[in-house]
Design an enzyme around this catalytic site. Sequence first.
Site, PDB file in Angstrom:
ATOM      1  N   THR A   1     -24.776 -12.111  10.445  1.00  0.00           N
ATOM      2  CA  THR A   1     -25.743 -11.944   9.350  1.00  0.00           C
ATOM      3  C   THR A   1     -25.046 -11.362   8.126  1.00  0.00           C
ATOM      4  O   THR A   1     -24.342 -10.353   8.219  1.00  0.00           O
ATOM      5  CB  THR A   1     -26.889 -11.009   9.799  1.00  0.00           C
ATOM      6  OG1 THR A   1     -27.493 -11.598  10.952  1.00  0.00           O
ATOM      7  CG2 THR A   1     -27.919 -10.825   8.708  1.00  0.00           C
ATOM      8  N   CYS A  56       2.497   7.116   9.214  1.00  0.00           N
ATOM      9  CA  CYS A  56       2.987   6.925  10.583  1.00  0.00           C
ATOM     10  C   CYS A  56       1.939   6.257  11.455  1.00  0.00           C
ATOM     11  O   CYS A  56       0.744   6.461  11.249  1.00  0.00           O
ATOM     12  CB  CYS A  56       3.318   8.275  11.211  1.00  0.00           C
ATOM     13  SG  CYS A  56       4.586   9.149  10.330  1.00  0.00           S
ATOM     14  N   ASN A  82       0.803  -1.216   0.000  1.00  0.00           N
ATOM     15  CA  ASN A  82       0.000   0.000   0.000  1.00  0.00           C
ATOM     16  C   ASN A  82       0.839   1.270   0.000  1.00  0.00           C
ATOM     17  O   ASN A  82       0.464   2.276  -0.579  1.00  0.00           O
ATOM     18  CB  ASN A  82      -0.953   0.019   1.205  1.00  0.00           C
ATOM     19  CG  ASN A  82      -0.289  -0.428   2.486  1.00  0.00           C
ATOM     20  OD1 ASN A  82       0.295  -1.516   2.551  1.00  0.00           O
ATOM     21  ND2 ASN A  82      -0.356   0.390   3.514  1.00  0.00           N
TER      22      ASN A  82
HETATM   23  N1  PLP Z   1      -4.286  -4.700   3.526  1.00  0.00           N
HETATM   24  C1  PLP Z   1      -3.822  -3.665   2.804  1.00  0.00           C
HETATM   25  C2  PLP Z   1      -2.626  -3.861   1.948  1.00  0.00           C
HETATM   26  C3  PLP Z   1      -4.463  -2.423   2.859  1.00  0.00           C
HETATM   27  O1  PLP Z   1      -3.979  -1.393   2.153  1.00  0.00           O
HETATM   28  C4  PLP Z   1      -5.600  -2.280   3.698  1.00  0.00           C
HETATM   29  C5  PLP Z   1      -6.281  -0.964   3.835  1.00  0.00           C
HETATM   30  O2  PLP Z   1      -5.678   0.065   3.745  1.00  0.00           O
HETATM   31  C6  PLP Z   1      -6.057  -3.399   4.415  1.00  0.00           C
HETATM   32  C7  PLP Z   1      -5.378  -4.599   4.304  1.00  0.00           C
HETATM   33  C8  PLP Z   1      -7.271  -3.319   5.302  1.00  0.00           C
HETATM   34  O3  PLP Z   1      -8.451  -3.327   4.535  1.00  0.00           O
HETATM   35  P1  PLP Z   1      -9.820  -2.695   5.140  1.00  0.00           P
HETATM   36  O4  PLP Z   1      -9.647  -1.218   5.131  1.00  0.00           O
HETATM   37  O5  PLP Z   1     -10.868  -3.177   4.195  1.00  0.00           O
HETATM   38  O6  PLP Z   1      -9.986  -3.264   6.493  1.00  0.00           O
END
Ligand code: PLP
Length: 390
Positions: free
Chosen positions: A235, A321, A149
């Site tokens: 649910t 951060c 990310n």
């Molecule tokens: N994994 C990655 C690589 C992400 O970028 C994110 C969210 O930023 C998540 C997991 C978590 O996903 P969610 O926001 O749907 O809980």
Amino acid sequence: MLYLDAAATTPVRREVLEAMWPYLTGTFGNASSHHSYGEAAAAGLADARARVAAVLGCRPAEVVLTSGGTEADNLAVKGVALARPRGRHVVTSAIEHPAVEESCAYLERLHGFEVTRVGVDATGTVAPDDLAAALRDDTTLCTVMTANNEIGTVQHVAALAAVARERGVPFHTDAVQAAGSLDLDVRTLGVDSLAISGHKLGAPKGVGALYVRRGLRLEPVLHGGGQERGRRSGTEDVAGAVGLARALELAATDDHVALAAARDVFVAAVLAGAPGAFLTGHPTRRLPGHASFCVPGTSGESVLLRLEQDHGVVGSPGSACAAGSDEPSAVLLACGIDPEVAATSIRFTFSDLPHLEEVEKAGFAVGRAVGDVGATPGSTASVSSPPSGV
Ligand code: PLP
């Protein structure tokens, strides 16, 4: 305003909302109810599950619907680790999202697991040989994300999964950022489980899915009414599942080549306008809509503030951060970036295909904002830090 923070979240696509609408209104039944309302909801749920499965290349019964990526990752990591009799050792990478990293840390803290965090090179890539070297006879789970990310680097998932398979170790991948941009056929990738999240690709927040290979043993994390074949009680969010399915189908038809080309125009403009800035992550093997930089000598947050106020361009601090702490990004540190430089990171992520002129203008605006902020070193303009991992 130009919103360039799609890695944090995306707006719900109109077609997605239209597909969901009937399940939020007339067809609102509980999919477990044994009357016509329940049956109509159950039919909608089955159809959505089948369509999610078609995109992932798996059987509908292998799709567990969840409340998002965090839950899907928690279920995979804790569920597989706690179900496996092989031992108490987990292998992961040094750059995982907190949804995976904190699940591993929980196993260490409360269940006596040992966790090996495999390092990455300067581009944020995990080498299959390093993964192989980390596996042990008591390794019960291996988990490496598909794409990061913060820096956008895409891993060699098929090669990593093959290494784990050879040793009989289940392989999970967090594909939350990759879903919608990369082909995620689970059989081609050879993974045992894979997590996705709706709000990163035009579905609402609060819905996601975990692919679980048939036969993979999994302890549930949520206990209750036994929905989702006992793997995830609660649910079912039928409308959310319908939205997720529609968003995945629409994303598969998006032009990712054009998106990557627009991203490259943006990157070139930033690098031309902001001397000293450099791209973080892999130069080419990265998500198509992802651009992340360090801008040494400035504060990333000050640049972003200036950029939004003066130029109407919205990005995010790439360092993400930890909430309430000034710790530099573990991902950038793992890539060998100096902590002071890591604190200058900025990230811009696209989902809709922008006009080339618009992205080029935005790229030059970043350069101007860096120049403006650089002229007042030590500026403490503050943008509140997001929780790590968005
Ligand atoms: N994994 C990655 C690589 C992400 O970028 C994110 C969210 O930023 C998540 C997991 C978590 O996903 P969610 O926001 O749907 O809980």
